[in-house]
Design a protein around this motif. Structure first.
Motif, PDB file in Angstrom:
ATOM      1  N   UNK A  36     -19.499  29.870 -14.825  1.00 44.10           N
ATOM      2  CA  UNK A  36     -19.218  31.196 -15.407  1.00 44.10           C
ATOM      3  C   UNK A  36     -18.009  31.382 -15.592  1.00 44.10           C
ATOM      4  N   UNK A  38     -15.671  35.311 -15.844  1.00 45.04           N
ATOM      5  CA  UNK A  38     -15.705  36.783 -15.988  1.00 45.04           C
ATOM      6  C   UNK A  38     -14.406  37.222 -16.398  1.00 45.04           C
ATOM      7  N   UNK A  88     -11.679  34.916 -14.716  1.00 45.19           N
ATOM      8  CA  UNK A  88     -12.093  34.295 -13.426  1.00 45.19           C
ATOM      9  C   UNK A  88     -13.283  33.329 -13.583  1.00 45.19           C
ATOM     10  N   UNK A  90     -15.675  30.905 -12.353  1.00 47.57           N
ATOM     11  CA  UNK A  90     -16.700  30.691 -11.069  1.00 47.57           C
ATOM     12  C   UNK A  90     -17.648  29.675 -11.303  1.00 47.57           C
ATOM     13  N   UNK A 103     -18.891  29.495  -5.841  1.00 49.44           N
ATOM     14  CA  UNK A 103     -17.517  28.992  -5.316  1.00 49.44           C
ATOM     15  C   UNK A 103     -16.505  30.256  -5.337  1.00 49.44           C
ATOM     16  N   UNK A 104     -15.456  30.063  -4.655  1.00 48.14           N
ATOM     17  CA  UNK A 104     -14.546  31.190  -4.443  1.00 48.14           C
ATOM     18  C   UNK A 104     -13.814  31.462  -5.902  1.00 48.14           C
ATOM     19  N   UNK A 107      -8.667  32.001 -10.721  1.00 46.55           N
ATOM     20  CA  UNK A 107      -8.224  32.885 -11.754  1.00 46.55           C
ATOM     21  C   UNK A 107      -7.182  32.254 -12.611  1.00 46.55           C
TER      22      UNK A 107
END
Lengths: 111, 110
Positions: A36, A38, A88, A90, A103-104, A107
């Motif tokens: 993904x 963001x 961001x 993911x 996951x964390x 960026x």
């Protein structure tokens, strides 16, 4: 227990440079895997998902690609980054209709 | 029309208040529903699944209304630590994809 690892945490890349983000999952077999993105102040956009090794579905046309060389490894790549690729990123996994574990995140800033 | 829609907020509420968020979905074939919480610059984390009969987890209550195609999240006795963005997530049976709303931002004020 299942864990998901994603790296790097932050990345600054020049326009036109390549990209490779890696995600691995531990403690489960044959997970569904997802990438993904963001963008700042925006919702989550599904980029790719995979239900098995070598099986990749693309949701949004773009200059990104994904690969799944092993059961628990999912890679997001680009040959030439654009400014609009900033965001961001993911990785997530799921097993059945139980929601995702993310996951964390990475960026990415393209400059 | 977006597949999943949420009021972006922000909802600014005092500590101890009760606050409710709604989320509407467009696909009547949707089968799985979730609420996720996302803190600033962090990954989303599963808050709770939403079951047809409604379900509760401590101060959090989730409801599903299939006829009107919306789900809700109620937070009672709000804490400062509840400040976050709450994401509504919907999945359709037979697909592998989860559709995320853009989130509702909550600020709990001291």
């Amino acid at each position: 227990s299942q864990t998901i690892h994603q790296w790097p945490a932050t990345l600054v890349q020049p326009v036109g440079s390549p990209l490779s983000l890696e995600c691995t999952v531990e403690g489960t077999s044959n997970p569904n895997l997802y990438w993904y993105r963001q963008a700042a102040g925006r919702g989550l956009q599904l980029l790719f998902y995979s239900v098995g090794i070598g099986q990749i579905s693309s949701e949004v046309p773009q200059n990104l690609s994904a690969s799944r060389p092993q059961d628990r490894q999912f890679i997001l790549s680009s040959k030439k980054l654009l400014l609009s690729d900033s965001g961001f990123y993911l990785c997530a996994w799921s097993f059945g209709p139980r929601g995702y574990t993310f996951g964390s995140g990475t960026r990415l800033t393209v400059v | 029309r977006k597949e999943v829609e949420q009021d972006p907020g922000p909802f600014n509420v005092p500590e101890g208040a009760t606050v409710a968020f709604n989320c509407t979905y467009s696909n009547s074939a949707s089968q799985s529903f979730f609420w996720y919480r996302q803190d600033c610059r962090k990954e989303p984390k599963l808050l709770m699944s939403v079951y047809s009969s409604g379900n509760e987890d401590g101060r959090f209550t989730a409801q599903l209304n299939r006829a009107s195609q919306y789900i809700s999240l109620l937070i009672r006795d709000s804490k400062l630590s509840d400040s976050a963005t709450y994401l509504c997530v919907v999945s359709t049976s037979g697909t592998y994809k989860y559709i995320f709303g853009t989130g509702t931002r909550l600020k709990v004020l001291a």
